[in-house]
Motif scaffolding. Sequence first.
Motif: not given
Length: 296
Positions: A163-165, A175-178, A184-191, A281-285
């Motif tokens: 959402p939100g895009l 490459k858009n996702y990367k 984008s917070e929503p993209v980061m949350r998706n990963l 993302i490293a901290g999340f993992l």
Amino acid sequence: QEVKFKTTVAVPKIMKADHEWMIMDFDHYTVKGSPLDFSFLTKNDAPAGKYGFLRAAGDHFEFEKRPGKPVRFWGVNNSGDANFMSHEESERLADDFASLGYNIIRFAGFDHLLAGTGAASSLDFQTENLDRIDYLIAALKKRGIHITFELYQSRIPYPDEIPGLPAALSWKNKKNYKALLFLSEPVMRNLEQFAEKLLNHVNPYTGLPWKEEPAIAGIGLVNEDPLWIQLNGCSADVRNMFEKAFEAEAKRRNWKVSGKNREQLYTRFLHEQYGKGFRRIAGFLRRLGVRPMITD
């Protein structure tokens, strides 16, 4: 200067079995125990993970239960559908890798194949494919072969999954996702959702969740993701989003942007965004309990 080559052949050469040539039946699978079978290189270290998790120690790798002994890896990519073969095929593939002396295999281009046909999103894993890659991990582990992979390589989010895009944003351009992962917070949350679902999954053939599997030598975050490279191939709307974000950041930090220093400051902005995203993302993992090494 023009160079001409003589291409005519006076007498055709026909290869046939005689005193100069012999017929050889070729089978690309190595015969066990033959001079070309290098499986002995990993046999004594099987199963992979017997020495604990891999770690960095100064300028080399070593295993946590075998400190002071450097570790070197050699192996190849295993791409796409080859990560989702039948159990019998995975056993033969693992034997083949072992016979070549490989002690690590990278799972490449597997993330987009986890979702099944008719899935609600790219996070909806297909049971059969998950089972097959689980079995491959166990087969490689049994032979002393470690695994590495990235959390994002080629997965394409479904429409309306993030959402939100802008609705017109194409995820077919990976490459858009990367790039947006670092903006984008929503993209980061998706990963993060993908990582949580995959790494918490318990492999029934090893009895361990992926996040606690010592046969996994390392987990990369995103394949080939430097922002200054990815942005060149992104769609115009994504590049515009980064330009606007840069302008807002320059204003917030009171940067005096000019034609002479703009490229330098923009590159600095991209580096900082990349660093923040990696640490996020490293901290999340780590909070998720991921024990293998994290790299990018």
